[in-house]
Design an enzyme around this catalytic site. Structure first.
Site, mmCIF file in Angstrom:
data_model
loop_
_atom_site.group_PDB
_atom_site.id
_atom_site.type_symbol
_atom_site.label_atom_id
_atom_site.label_comp_id
_atom_site.label_asym_id
_atom_site.label_seq_id
_atom_site.Cartn_x
_atom_site.Cartn_y
_atom_site.Cartn_z
ATOM 1 C CD GLU A 94 -2.535 -1.830 0.419
ATOM 2 O OE1 GLU A 94 -2.673 -1.163 -0.613
ATOM 3 O OE2 GLU A 94 -3.092 -2.932 0.574
ATOM 4 C CG ASP A 96 -3.273 -1.686 -7.895
ATOM 5 O OD1 ASP A 96 -2.273 -1.723 -7.162
ATOM 6 O OD2 ASP A 96 -4.372 -1.246 -7.522
#
Length: 577
Positions: free
Chosen positions: A192, A387
Site C-alpha cells: 500500500e 496495480d
C-alpha cells in the site's frame, strides 16, 4: 544526438491475497485464476511480442511473495487449466445462443472469447508447462524486465505492533523471492506504499495505555537486507523536510548499489518527484536506500476510470456480464452507470483508441520531462506505478496499450525507458530526505486500514503478534520435527492474518464478509496451533484429532515451505533513539 528529456519508469504491482483453498467464487480461487488469465499471461505475451522486435520491455513488475507461492502451488497448476476450459466452453455456448437468436455480432464476440481462452490454455499448459514464474524469471534473467519483491503477505507494515513482525514480513518476503527468482531482490514494494520513519511509537488503538518506544524506519529494515529502493506516493514523498546533500562511498556492497552515504553539505535543491532520494536523516546507521516518487499527472491518465484512458466509451465495460459464463460483450458506451444502456463492443474501435491513448501517453511523458527540473545535470524520471491487475483485468485493453506505448517510447530519442534499478544505478541520488508517515490511500494516511470500524481487526492482529513473540522466545524454531511443524504453521497463520487486504476489503465494502471471515479464521487457527505447540513443549500428549486438524491446516494454508520463525524473534539491528 541531443540528450534525452529524461526517463520513464513503469512499475506494475501484482498482488492477490492468499485465496487457494479458501472458497472459489465470487471470492476465493477465482481471484487468482482471473489475475493469471487477464493480466499475468497477457503481460508475458506483451513481453514476448516486444522481445521478438528486439525491444526490452524494461518495466518493473512486482509479484508479491504470496502471489509467487500461489502460482507455484500444485493446486493452482492443476485447477487453472480447468478454469480456462470452462471459460472456453461457456463462450461456445454463448455463441450458439446468440446465433440462434440472430445476433451475429455478439456471436462473433463470443467466438473471440472462446479463441482467447483456448490460446491462454495452450500457452499455460503447452509453452509455459504450467510454470508462469519460470517465464517471468527467464525474462528477468535475459534483461527484459525487473521483478520487484514485497512483504510476505502484503502486511501493512507501519501499523504492525512488533518489530519482529516487520522484520518477519520483510525477510520472509525476500527469502521467497530468492527461492523463486534465483537471486536477491534489490527493489521492494512497500504494501500500500505505506511508510513509517524512525519514531517513538505506541499502539494507535483507542484505550491503549502504552509508553512509546523507539521503532526503526522501514528503510532501515530494507537497507540491512540488501534492498536498493522502494516506491512512495507523491503526497508522502513531497512532504517532510528539505533535501540534505550527501556523497556516496563504495566498499564491498554484496550486490547493493551503495554501501554508505555521508553528509556533503547543508542544503540541496528543492524536492521534486522527478529524481530519486536517499531516505532518512540517520543514514549513517544503516546501508542507504532510495525512494522513487510517483508522478501524479501521468499516473492519473492511466489509472483513473473517470478522466483516464480506461474510461473511454469504446473500451470493454467491466461490470456488465452475460449469464451464463460471465463473459463481457458490451462497451462502456457513456458516462451513465445504467447497464441496460450499454452497446455491443467493437474491437476495431477499441484498438484505434488504444493507439491514440498510447500516443497521448508518450506526448504527456515528454511534456512532463521537458518542464521537469534538471538539478545537477541529473536525468529526471517520471515514476508511474500502477496495480498490475489494472492491465487486462480491470482494463481489458491495457496490455495492448502497454505494447504500443513501450514500442513508441523505445524508439523515441527523447526518452529512456528504464527499470527502477537501471535508473537509480545510472542516476544515483545526490541528497537524502526525511519522509513522513503515510500511504497511497485516502488523504495519504492509514485511515483505509485503521479506523474505528477496524479496531477489532488490529486487536486480533496485535494479540497474535505478541503471542508469537513469546512462542518464538520460548521455543525458537522447535526442538524436533513435530515442534518445528507447529511453530512454522503458527508463523504462516500469523502472516496470513496480517495481510493488508482484509482491512482494505472491509473498509471499501467490496468483500467485507469474506475478509472478516478470513481474518477471524486465521486468528482462531493461529491461537489453536500456538496452544498445541505449547502443550507439546510441556510434553503433553496431543490427540489424534489435534494432529489430523494440523494436517488439514497444513494442506489448506501452505505458502512459505521455508518459513523461518526466528525472523520474528530477536531484532538483528535494534532501533536506536
Amino acid at each position: 544526438m541531443e540528450s534525452p528529456f529524461g526517463a520513464i519508469c513503469l512499475i506494475l504491482h501484482g498482488h492477490i491475497p492468499y485465496v487457494l483453498g479458501h472458497s472459489t467464487w465470487p471470492h476465493g480461487s477465482n481471484m487468482m485464476y482471473e489475475a493469471a488469465a487477464d493480466t499475468y499471461i497477457p503481460l508475458l505475451w506483451a513481453c514476448e511480442e516486444l522481445a521478438h522486435e528486439g525491444i526490452p520491455m524494461n518495466i518493473t513488475l512486482g509479484l508479491t511473495p504470496i502471489v509467487m507461492e500461489q502460482l507455484a502451488d500444485e493446486r493452482f497448476q492443476e485447477w487453472f487449466p480447468g478454469y480456462l476450459e470452462h471459460r472456453c466452453w461457456k463462450a461456445a455456448e454463448n455463441a450458439d445462443e446468440f446465433r440462434a437468436r440472430g445476433d451475429g455480432h455478439l456471436a462473433y464476440l463470443a467466438e473471440r472469447w472462446r479463441d482467447h481462452f483456448a490460446a491462454l490454455q495452450e500457452a499455460y499448459v503447452g509453452r509455459y508447462e504450467r510454470d508462469l514464474l519460470g517465464q517471468f524469471r527467464r525474462h528477468q534473467d535475459e534483461g527484459r524486465l525487473e521483478i520487484m519483491a514485497s512483504a510476505a503477505t502484503h502486511g501493512y507494515l507501519p501499523l504492525l505492533h512488533e518489530e519482529g513482525s516487520v522484520q518477519g514480513q520483510i525477510m520472509q518476503g525476500l527469502d521467497t523471492y530468492e527461492r523463486h527468482m534465483g537471486r536477491r531482490a534489490r527493489a521492494f514494494w512497500l504494501p500500500e506504499c505505506a511508510y513509517r520513519p524512525r519514531t517513538m511509537w505506541a499502539s494507535p488503538l483507542s484505550g491503549a495505555r502504552e509508553t512509546p518506544w523507539p521503532r526503526k524506519g522501514l528503510e532501515e529494515f530494507l537497507g540491512e537486507n540488501g534492498v536498493d529502493y522502494f516506491i512512495v506516493d507523491n503526497r508522502v514523498g513531497l512532504a517532510g523536510g528539505d533535501p540534505l546533500p550527501v556523497r556516496v562511498e563504495r566498499e564491498d556492497t554484496l550486490g547493493k548499489a551503495w554501501s554508505r552515504i555521508v553528509r556533503a553539505g547543508d542544503y540541496a535543491d528543492p524536492k521534486t518527484v522527478y529524481r530519486p532520494y536517499f531516505v532518512g536523516r540517520h543514514f549513517e546507521d544503516h546501508p542507504p536506500v532510495a525512494a522513487l516518487i510517483r508522478d501524479p499527472g501521468t499516473s492519473e491518465k492511466v489509472w483513473s476510470g473517470d478522466i483516464g484512458y480506461p474510461g473511454d466509451f469504446n473500451y470493454l465495460d467491466f461490470h456488465k456480464k452475460h449469464v451464463p459464463g460471465d463473459h463481457r460483450y458490451w462497451r462502456i458506451t457513456d458516462a451513465a452507470h445504467d447497464l441496460g444502456s450499454k452497446q455491443p463492443y467493437q474491437p476495431e474501435w477499441a484498438e484505434e483508441h488504444v493507439r491514440e491513448h498510447a500516443g497521448n501517453f508518450l506526448w504527456t511523458v515528454k511534456e512532463t520531462l521537458l518542464h521537469a527540473p534538471h538539478p545537477d545535470g541529473q536525468l529526471p524520471a517520471v515514476i508511474a506505478p500502477f496495480d498490475a491487475e489494472l492491465f487486462g483485468h480491470w482494463w481489458y485493453e491495457g496490455p495492448r496499450w502497454l505494447v504500443h506505448a513501450l514500442r513508441w517510447m523505445h524508439f523515441d530519442p527523447d526518452l529512456q525507458v528504464m527499470t527502477g534499478s537501471q535508473y537509480v544505478r545510472r542516476h544515483e541520488p545526490t541528497s537524502a530526505v526525511t519522509l513522513p508517515e503515510g500511504s497511497w490511500g485516502v488523504n495519504a494516511t492509514h485511515e483505509v486500514w485503521l479506523n474505528p470500524d477496524l479496531e477489532w481487526v488490529w486487536r486480533r492482529i496485535y494479540d497474535a503478534e505478541a503471542d508469537f513473540q513469546a512462542l518464538v522466545r520460548d521455543h525458537g524454531p522447535g526442538h524436533d520435527d513435530s515442534m518445528r511443524a507447529l511453530v512454522q504453521q503458527a508463523a504462516r497463520e500469523l502472516l496470513l492474518l496480517q495481510a493488508s487486504d482484509w482491512p482494505f476489503l472491509i473498509t471499501t465494502g467490496t468483500a467485507a464478509d469474506y475478509a472478516a471471515q478470513r481474518l477471524v479464521g486465521h486468528h482462531e487457527d493461529y491461537k489453536r496451533v500456538a496452544e498445541m505447540a505449547r502443550r507439546y513443549g510441556r510434553r503433553e500428549t496431543l490427540s489424534e484429532d489435534d494432529w489430523a486438524w494440523l494436517g488439514q491446516l497444513q494442506e489448506r494454508d501452505r505458502p512459505f515451505p521455508d518459513a523461518d520463525p526466528t525472523h520474528f524473534g530477536a531484532i538483528r539491528y535494534p532501533a536506536r533513539t
